[in-house]
Design a protein around this motif. Structure first.
Motif, PDB file in Angstrom:
ATOM      1  N   GLY A  12      11.928   4.403   6.956  1.00 48.41           N
ATOM      2  CA  GLY A  12      10.728   5.197   7.106  1.00 48.41           C
ATOM      3  C   GLY A  12       9.639   4.670   6.195  1.00 48.41           C
ATOM      4  O   GLY A  12       9.798   3.631   5.545  1.00 48.41           O
ATOM      5  N   ILE A  13       8.552   5.396   6.147  1.00 46.75           N
ATOM      6  CA  ILE A  13       7.399   5.008   5.337  1.00 46.75           C
ATOM      7  C   ILE A  13       6.971   6.216   4.512  1.00 46.75           C
ATOM      8  O   ILE A  13       6.897   7.330   5.024  1.00 46.75           O
ATOM      9  CB  ILE A  13       6.233   4.551   6.240  1.00 46.75           C
ATOM     10  CG1 ILE A  13       6.624   3.309   7.047  1.00 46.75           C
ATOM     11  CG2 ILE A  13       4.976   4.302   5.420  1.00 46.75           C
ATOM     12  CD1 ILE A  13       5.597   2.898   8.095  1.00 46.75           C
ATOM     13  N   ASN A  14       6.690   5.965   3.246  1.00 44.17           N
ATOM     14  CA  ASN A  14       6.111   6.987   2.384  1.00 44.17           C
ATOM     15  C   ASN A  14       4.645   6.663   2.167  1.00 44.17           C
ATOM     16  O   ASN A  14       4.310   5.538   1.782  1.00 44.17           O
ATOM     17  CB  ASN A  14       6.824   7.027   1.029  1.00 44.17           C
ATOM     18  CG  ASN A  14       8.171   7.676   1.121  1.00 44.17           C
ATOM     19  OD1 ASN A  14       8.284   8.801   1.585  1.00 44.17           O
ATOM     20  ND2 ASN A  14       9.196   6.969   0.716  1.00 44.17           N
ATOM     21  N   GLU A  48       3.426  -0.881   7.237  1.00 46.71           N
ATOM     22  CA  GLU A  48       4.623  -1.722   7.333  1.00 46.71           C
ATOM     23  C   GLU A  48       5.873  -0.946   6.915  1.00 46.71           C
ATOM     24  O   GLU A  48       5.945  -0.482   5.782  1.00 46.71           O
ATOM     25  CB  GLU A  48       4.471  -2.945   6.422  1.00 46.71           C
ATOM     26  CG  GLU A  48       3.604  -4.024   6.968  1.00 46.71           C
ATOM     27  CD  GLU A  48       4.244  -4.758   8.128  1.00 46.71           C
ATOM     28  OE1 GLU A  48       5.474  -4.882   8.186  1.00 46.71           O
ATOM     29  OE2 GLU A  48       3.476  -5.208   8.998  1.00 46.71           O
ATOM     30  N   PRO A  49       6.870  -0.844   7.801  1.00 43.95           N
ATOM     31  CA  PRO A  49       8.086  -0.120   7.423  1.00 43.95           C
ATOM     32  C   PRO A  49       8.951  -0.866   6.407  1.00 43.95           C
ATOM     33  O   PRO A  49       9.857  -0.273   5.817  1.00 43.95           O
ATOM     34  CB  PRO A  49       8.820   0.057   8.748  1.00 43.95           C
ATOM     35  CG  PRO A  49       8.279  -0.990   9.647  1.00 43.95           C
ATOM     36  CD  PRO A  49       6.884  -1.275   9.185  1.00 43.95           C
ATOM     37  N   LEU A  63      -4.496   4.920  -0.812  1.00 41.33           N
ATOM     38  CA  LEU A  63      -3.274   5.467  -0.229  1.00 41.33           C
ATOM     39  C   LEU A  63      -2.317   4.293  -0.085  1.00 41.33           C
ATOM     40  O   LEU A  63      -2.655   3.275   0.498  1.00 41.33           O
ATOM     41  CB  LEU A  63      -3.578   6.096   1.130  1.00 41.33           C
ATOM     42  CG  LEU A  63      -2.545   7.028   1.747  1.00 41.33           C
ATOM     43  CD1 LEU A  63      -2.271   8.219   0.848  1.00 41.33           C
ATOM     44  CD2 LEU A  63      -3.027   7.515   3.108  1.00 41.33           C
ATOM     45  N   TYR A  64      -1.140   4.437  -0.674  1.00 49.76           N
ATOM     46  CA  TYR A  64      -0.114   3.402  -0.597  1.00 49.76           C
ATOM     47  C   TYR A  64       0.841   3.745   0.535  1.00 49.76           C
ATOM     48  O   TYR A  64       1.315   4.869   0.628  1.00 49.76           O
ATOM     49  CB  TYR A  64       0.678   3.310  -1.902  1.00 49.76           C
ATOM     50  CG  TYR A  64      -0.043   2.579  -3.001  1.00 49.76           C
ATOM     51  CD1 TYR A  64       0.359   1.312  -3.391  1.00 49.76           C
ATOM     52  CD2 TYR A  64      -1.133   3.156  -3.658  1.00 49.76           C
ATOM     53  CE1 TYR A  64      -0.293   0.638  -4.413  1.00 49.76           C
ATOM     54  CE2 TYR A  64      -1.794   2.499  -4.663  1.00 49.76           C
ATOM     55  CZ  TYR A  64      -1.372   1.236  -5.053  1.00 49.76           C
ATOM     56  OH  TYR A  64      -2.028   0.571  -6.047  1.00 49.76           O
ATOM     57  N   SER A  65       1.114   2.760   1.365  1.00 44.28           N
ATOM     58  CA  SER A  65       2.122   2.888   2.412  1.00 44.28           C
ATOM     59  C   SER A  65       3.323   2.085   1.913  1.00 44.28           C
ATOM     60  O   SER A  65       3.275   0.863   1.841  1.00 44.28           O
ATOM     61  CB  SER A  65       1.583   2.303   3.715  1.00 44.28           C
ATOM     62  OG  SER A  65       2.629   2.156   4.649  1.00 44.28           O
ATOM     63  N   VAL A  66       4.388   2.785   1.547  1.00 44.12           N
ATOM     64  CA  VAL A  66       5.557   2.151   0.947  1.00 44.12           C
ATOM     65  C   VAL A  66       6.716   2.242   1.928  1.00 44.12           C
ATOM     66  O   VAL A  66       7.235   3.317   2.206  1.00 44.12           O
ATOM     67  CB  VAL A  66       5.932   2.814  -0.398  1.00 44.12           C
ATOM     68  CG1 VAL A  66       7.107   2.095  -1.032  1.00 44.12           C
ATOM     69  CG2 VAL A  66       4.729   2.862  -1.330  1.00 44.12           C
ATOM     70  N   GLY A  67       7.112   1.087   2.459  1.00 44.95           N
ATOM     71  CA  GLY A  67       8.244   1.026   3.383  1.00 44.95           C
ATOM     72  C   GLY A  67       9.556   0.985   2.626  1.00 44.95           C
ATOM     73  O   GLY A  67       9.600   0.648   1.440  1.00 44.95           O
ATOM     74  N   ASP A  68      10.605   1.350   3.327  1.00 42.66           N
ATOM     75  CA  ASP A  68      11.950   1.336   2.714  1.00 42.66           C
ATOM     76  C   ASP A  68      12.495  -0.066   2.593  1.00 42.66           C
ATOM     77  O   ASP A  68      12.298  -0.924   3.363  1.00 42.66           O
ATOM     78  CB  ASP A  68      12.926   2.163   3.562  1.00 42.66           C
ATOM     79  CG  ASP A  68      12.598   3.640   3.493  1.00 42.66           C
ATOM     80  OD1 ASP A  68      11.926   4.043   2.535  1.00 42.66           O
ATOM     81  OD2 ASP A  68      13.024   4.375   4.387  1.00 42.66           O
TER      82      ASP A  68
END
Length: 126
Positions: A2-4, A51-52, A121-126
């Motif tokens: 997922g994405i945070n 990006e996941p 905003l940070y998009s942090v993938g696993d």
């Protein structure tokens, strides 16, 4: 997986363990949005950028684009044609309309907060 999506000043702040504002995009919802990309096409370019498997830092302009995408998700005309079929309820990728709407509202809220605070905003993938 997922994405945070996190409001933060830096990756260090996210990794510090301090409580930060975030929103989780689960795989099932991510897949649902992708399967319905033709219906949800307005502003989808910014969604595709998430990006996941990696970290993406969204600028203020990109956060604004993501907010517009959340409004596309919430558009009643789009919601009417999305398939929330109960036959898919046993599928691991099933997304209820309630789950979808909750995510869309929270996405809009977190974008508005990041814009108000002037933070990326940070998009942090696993």
């Amino acid at each position: 997986m997922g994405i945070n999506l996190c409001i933060a000043n830096s990756m260090k702040e996210i990794e510090s363990g301090l409580e930060i504002e975030n929103l989780r995009l689960e795989d099932s919802l991510e897949d649902f949005i992708w399967r319905n990309r033709e219906i949800l096409s307005s502003h989808i370019e910014i969604y595709v950028k998430l990006e996941p498997y990696d970290t993406v830092i969204l600028t203020n302009h990109e956060v604004l684009e993501l907010k517009y995408f959340s409004e596309t998700l919430l558009d009643s005309k789009n919601i009417e044609v999305l398939n929330f079929s109960r036959e898919q309820a046993n599928s691991r990728n099933y997304v209820s309309i309630e789950e979808y709407l909750k995510f869309a509202r929270e996405l809009k809220r977190i974008c508005e907060k990041a814009i108000l605070l002037g933070k990326p905003l940070y998009s942090v993938g696993d």
